[in-house]
Design a protein around this motif. Structure first.
Motif, short mmCIF file in Angstrom:
data_model
loop_
_atom_site.label_atom_id
_atom_site.label_comp_id
_atom_site.label_asym_id
_atom_site.label_seq_id
_atom_site.Cartn_x
_atom_site.Cartn_y
_atom_site.Cartn_z
N VAL A 175 0.84 -1.20 0.00
CA VAL A 175 0.00 0.00 0.00
C VAL A 175 0.88 1.25 0.00
O VAL A 175 0.63 2.21 -0.73
N LEU A 177 3.94 1.51 -1.17
CA LEU A 177 4.56 1.64 -2.49
C LEU A 177 3.57 2.24 -3.48
O LEU A 177 3.91 3.08 -4.32
N LEU A 178 2.32 1.79 -3.37
CA LEU A 178 1.29 2.28 -4.27
C LEU A 178 1.07 3.79 -4.06
O LEU A 178 0.99 4.56 -5.02
N THR A 181 3.44 5.97 -5.78
CA THR A 181 3.35 6.19 -7.22
C THR A 181 2.33 7.28 -7.59
O THR A 181 2.28 7.68 -8.74
N MET A 184 2.66 12.94 -10.41
CA MET A 184 3.32 13.03 -11.70
C MET A 184 4.60 12.20 -11.73
O MET A 184 5.41 12.28 -10.81
N ASP A 185 4.75 11.44 -12.78
CA ASP A 185 5.98 10.66 -12.97
C ASP A 185 7.03 11.58 -13.61
O ASP A 185 6.79 12.17 -14.66
N VAL A 191 0.63 11.68 -15.24
CA VAL A 191 0.08 11.67 -13.89
C VAL A 191 -0.58 10.34 -13.61
O VAL A 191 -1.25 9.77 -14.46
N ARG A 192 -0.34 9.82 -12.40
CA ARG A 192 -0.92 8.53 -12.05
C ARG A 192 -1.82 8.66 -10.83
O ARG A 192 -1.45 9.31 -9.85
N PHE A 193 -2.95 8.03 -10.88
CA PHE A 193 -3.87 7.94 -9.74
C PHE A 193 -4.24 9.27 -9.12
O PHE A 193 -4.39 9.37 -7.91
N ILE A 201 -1.49 15.71 -8.00
CA ILE A 201 -0.44 15.71 -9.02
C ILE A 201 0.93 15.75 -8.35
O ILE A 201 1.90 15.18 -8.83
N GLU A 202 0.99 16.42 -7.22
CA GLU A 202 2.26 16.50 -6.50
C GLU A 202 2.51 15.28 -5.63
O GLU A 202 3.48 15.23 -4.89
N GLU A 449 11.60 3.64 -7.74
CA GLU A 449 11.10 3.53 -9.11
C GLU A 449 11.89 4.44 -10.04
O GLU A 449 12.30 4.03 -11.13
#
Lengths: 498, 336, 169
Positions: A175, A177-178, A181, A184-185, A191-193, A201-202, A449
């Motif tokens: 959880v 680790l999730l 993520t 924004m990558d 953008v993820r999730f 986004i931050e 990551e």
């Protein structure tokens, strides 16, 4: 000897009444900033950027340094007293520090934190003085591949953080680790999730999660307890026992280990002091003769991480001073401050501006002494806070938590996030889902990551980069060894039980 | 009877106070439309963490305005971390607050072009461009690349084996603009993105990355100590200073591109004209003061003050940046 | 209400957590899988890690599910029983915790429009009542100066802008 000439030059600059006063103000200010949850040295130092016209350069830098390590001293105070981490690097101190306070050993915990900070701060300053250059060169060898391998190794420490219920520990790690993520990558800007929320986004802020999981859930637990037993039965957490000789002895080796670990991790740009405290905690638990006491008030669990925190803070100054590469967000602000005083950190700084470097180093020694003198009596003052009526104490904790979280970016969104994690944290406690792995994963996840993907970008997609680079290979081997050791131990324990 | 009179008496006082309050309020707003602006505390938003470029710029502005006594009201810097949430707050919360100004950079145009943010310079009121940071392409001191042309040749013949490093945000724009103009398919280049220019210098020093894209001020220390070597710089004409005056511009090195990262001050969309005028004049005075000049020299920022034509400038920049973003493969309509 | 061997409630906390996290994970994988990716040279793209983590999360949730059944099947192992069985949280306790959370939520909502000083005073009075009935005078005497001092500490010493809201300060 050259070194002596240099350091005495530094001291002669630093020891003036004016500079001592600025150092004291900085240390005091830093302590306040450290104590307040969510408000960190970043805030203090950037304010200083505005008032620079009132002081001469040396005083300003001395004060800056005072704020910098003052906050490292102060961060643990609220962790110990009310389970509320003052800084992200003080989260680990909650594990055992608060338990010590619950057992009436708050003063011992505060004292070992202060002494450990002093010990590590002083020792790390010696290390900066003697080894800054070679260590900085070693730090450069750490490319994304090494970061990934190091962080993978760090993540295997989860097994030490969740000995009670490894299955749930694995779950909360994932959880964490999730959560890491979210946002924004950096590599692609995707953008993820975030689900359309511009706040996400931050990403999810570590300190928001930590304050929710520890402080808010603690208030809920207290409310539950008081509802049932009434105020009298509230755990008597005010501490009456000063640190004993025995406890000091127990703390000594953790100080040493914490300092070494903290300094080495701190030197790595981007790593920061929070992972260092987790490393130190895991090492203490692994090397302890009574690992089962960890999480239940083991003084080593406070001594090691506190030393590591301060050493990492000092370590982060190494790449800054020697290469001009800031190792953390805070040292990035310091870089800005240096530039305003017309100082360009970098390989030439030691040659070009020895007076400046050695004055900073001298002021580190002085600052640490001041902080020790300041903090040991404060132990009594802070411990007194616990005598406040519970009803008021916990409301004030809630206020400070909310303000700390709100002021990160003036977002009520973050306050709601904190409340949600408070509720989650309460249920995690009730049902034995360990919070520590979640936080460890959250703090390491993104770095890991990004390390992996940067390494693959730089190697043009060649996965062997992790085993062809010697440092990375070494780290990976240690990871494999420690993991198989844990698995074997776990299976053996199972067999014995069966 | 007495009690009644007492109450009446209090009522009168309250009414009088209320009337006075309304009177003062209307008088106040009448003044606010004119010469009394700003009148109360100015909120100066830096949409990023303390210590970041936005924050440093804003605090430098506050320092200069205070020390040169150009603004009499208190000014408070507020860090709203993150350019996307930051600009969203500026638009959603402060559009009609004349006492808010903020700082933005190419990041704002970039975020809009990539679809990260729905807002761009037309959603706020640009006041004046203050400074520009110029870029450089850096290599390690012992690198075989002697000129920008050498690097471009390798990027063309062996894009996979010539990895670059640089910041994840604005820096990528300069990288995209430069190498796409040089005729390279930039979506094939390995670009390792870091938090910023300095952070990405490590892998170049170590050797894993062949070249670094960074603003020059960020890595000046490494340039001075001859750990890094500068191949070319981004402004239209050569830069000043002993270390920089012999370095060719991109154009001189054969790529017809000029690039900078500018920072500008903005107000809310609903900022009244007199307030915009006030800030344009005040900032115009500020950039000429010795305090400001001294500060930008220390931070190594380029002075690029521009007030009147800023809207047109941003319009044009947005077009260019959107184009670069498309070439980078980062525009919002990309499918996998 | 009493827990007897867990037979009565098939839906224990652990199982609810495991099942719901599997569902959420599946949804997130679906969501992430269909995300358009930027056309940037990448060995593993931005979806790789999230999906890998989510798959692992599903496995660990299954693990929780499996272990939750096993523990029930052997209620009397040789192991020492837990020192004190975790007391069931009563309705009254849930109520008071809900009130604490409610207070915090209202505080968060009030903070910006109403301002720090007033909201904080109200929050402290509210929370103090939950912990201990009465003592209004003491709480007022503490909470008002506390709010003001903290406000000044943040705004004037730390230069952190706190909302002043409706108070004309």
């Amino acid at each position: 000897m050259d070194l002596w000439a240099n350091i005495s030059l530094g001291f002669s600059q630093a020891i003036s009444l004016q500079n001592l006063a600025y150092c004291f103000i900085g240390a005091l200010y830093g302590t306040v900033i450290g104590v307040l949850p969510g408000i960190g040295p970043l805030v203090g130092i950037s304010i200083l950027l505005q008032v620079q016209d009132e002081q001469d350069d040396v005083s300003a830098v001395v004060m800056l340094a005072g704020i910098y390590y003052g906050s490292a001293y102060g961060g643990s105070t609220t962790s110990i007293l009310v389970n509320t981490p003052g800084e992200s690097s003080a989260v680990v101190t909650c594990f055992d520090g608060y338990q010590m306070a619950v057992q009436g050993r708050a003063k011992a915990a505060l004292a070992t934190a202060a002494i450990g900070s002093f010990f590590a701060g002083t020792l790390a300053t010696v290390a900066i003085m003697l080894l800054a250059m070679p260590i900085a060169r070693l730090g450069i060898k750490f490319t994304p591949a090494e970061y990934f391998s190091l962080l993978l190794l760090a993540l295997t420490m989860v097994s030490t953080l969740a000995t009670e219920s490894p299955v749930k520990g694995l779950f909360t790690t994932l959880v964490g680790l999730l959560l890491a993520t979210v946002g924004m990558d950096l590599q692609t800007g995707r953008v993820r999730f975030a689900f359309g929320s511009h706040w996400l986004i931050e990403g999810v802020d570590f300190i928001v999660v930590a304050i929710g999981l520890f402080a808010i859930s603690e208030v809920l637990v207290q409310a539950e307890r008081i509802q049932k037993y009434g105020l009298q039965k509230r755990e008597q957490i005010s501490g009456h026992y000063w640190i004993t000789m025995q406890e000091l002895k127990q703390s000594f080796l953790p100080y040493v280990r914490g300092t070494v670990i903290g300094f080495l991790v701190g030197v790595l740009p981007g790593a920061g002091s929070t992972p260092a405290t987790f490393f130190s905690y895991a090492v203490e638990k692994k090397s302890s003769k009574h690992p089962e006491q960890f999480g239940k008030g083991a003084i080593e669990g406070v001594a090691g991480p506190e030393a590591a925190n301060n050493a990492a803070n000092q370590g982060a100054l190494v790449p800054l001073l020697t290469l001009g590469i800031p190792g953390s967000a805070t040292t990035a602000v310091m870089l800005g401050a240096f530039m305003i005083y017309g100082i360009q950190p970098g390989p030439l700084l030691f040659e070009k501006d020895p007076a400046f470097v050695w004055t900073i180093i001298a002021s580190m020694y002085i600052g640490n002494v001041i902080l020790l003198i300041l903090n040991l009596p404060l132990v009594n003052v802070f411990a007194k806070l616990l005598d406040l009526p519970a009803a008021l104490l916990f409301s004030m904790v809630l206020t400070f938590c909310t303000m700390g979280v709100y002021s990160i970016r003036f977002a009520v969104f973050d306050v709601f996030l904190m409340i949600i994690f408070g509720i989650v944290g309460y249920f995690m406690r009730k049902h034995d889902y360990p919070a520590a792995p979640l936080l460890l994963a959250l703090v390491l996840g993104e770095m890991m990551e990004q390390g992996l993907r940067r390494a693959l970008t730089l190697s043009n997609g060649d996965w062997t980069v992790f085993v062809t680079r010697p440092i990375s290979l070494g780290l990976l081997s240690v990871t494999v060894l420690s993991m198989s050791y844990s698995v074997i131990k776990y299976l053996r324990g199972k067999k014995r039980q069966a | 009877m007495k009690a009644f009179r007492n109450r009446e008496y209090r009522l009168w006082i309250v009414t009088a106070l209320l009337l006075a309050g309304i009177g003062m309020g209307t008088a106040g707003s009448a003044l606010a439309a004119g010469q009394d602006y700003p009148g109360k505390t100015m909120l100066m938003i830096a949409p990023s963490k303390p210590g970041s470029g936005f924050d440093t710029t804003m605090r430098a502005v506050v320092t200069a305005l205070t020390q040169e006594k150009l603004v009499q009201v208190p000014m408070t810097v507020m860090n709203m971390a993150g350019s996307v949430p930051g600009t969203a707050q500026i638009v959603l919360r402060y559009s009609n607050d004349p006492n808010m100004i903020a700082v933005m950079s190419t990041t704002g145009s970039l975020n809009y072009a990539t679809g990260l943010s729905p807002y761009y310079h037309k959603d706020w009121r640009p006041i004046a461009r203050l400074i520009s940071a110029y870029y450089g392409i850096f290599v390690r001191q012992d690198s075989p690349y002697k000129t920008l042309g050498d690097l471009i040749k390798d990027l063309k013949s062996n894009p996979g084996g010539t990895p670059l490093s640089g910041g994840y945000s604005d820096d990528r724009l300069c990288y995209g603009a430069l190498f796409s103009k040089a005729g390279i398919d930039i979506t094939k280049i390995n670009y390792a993105a870091f938090a910023g220019g300095v952070e990405s210098a490590g892998v170049v020093l170590e050797g894993s990355a062949k070249a670094l894209v960074s603003t020059i001020d960020d890595v000046m220390g490494l340039l001075e100590s001859k750990q890094l070597r500068l191949l070319a710089v981004s402004p239209g004409k050569r830069m000043e200073g002993p270390l920089l005056k012999d370095i060719p511009t991109f154009r001189e090195a054969g790529v017809d591109v000029e690039w900078d990262n500018f920072r500008y001050i903005l107000g809310g969309k609903g900022m009244p004209d007199h307030a915009v005028k006030y800030w344009r004049e005040t900032l115009g005075k500020m950039v000429k003061t010795p305090t400001w000049q001294d500060m930008i020299k220390k931070y190594r920022w380029g002075d690029s003050f521009l007030a009147e034509g800023i809207d047109k400038f941003l319009d044009e920049k947005q077009v260019v940046i959107t184009d670069v973003v498309k070439k980078l493969g980062m525009d919002k309509k990309q499918k996998k | 209400m009493k827990e007897t061997g867990g037979k009565k409630s098939l839906f224990t906390f652990d199982r609810i957590v495991a099942l719901s996290s599997i569902l959420i994970a599946l949804f997130l994988i679906h969501n992430e899988y269909n995300m358009p990716n930027p056309n940037i040279q990448q060995t593993i793209g931005p979806s790789f890690m999230p999906i890998a983590i989510l798959v692992a999360l599903i496995f660990s949730a299954l693990l929780i599910l499996v272990t939750s059944f096993r523990i029930i099947r052997k209620p009397e192992g040789g192991e020492a029983a837990p020192a004190e069985p975790p007391a069931k949280t009563t309705a009254g306790q849930y109520k008071i915790m809900a009130m604490v959370i409610l207070g915090l939520l209202v505080y968060a909502i009030m903070l910006v429009p109403v301002g720090f000083i007033i909201s904080t005073t109200i929050l402290i009075l509210w929370q103090a009542q939950l912990f201990q009935r009465g003592k209004w005078i003491r709480n007022l005497v503490v909470s008002i100066p506390f709010s003001i001092i903290v406000y000044y500490l943040f705004v004037h010493v730390l230069e952190v802008m706190l909302p002043m809201g409706i108070l004309p300060l």
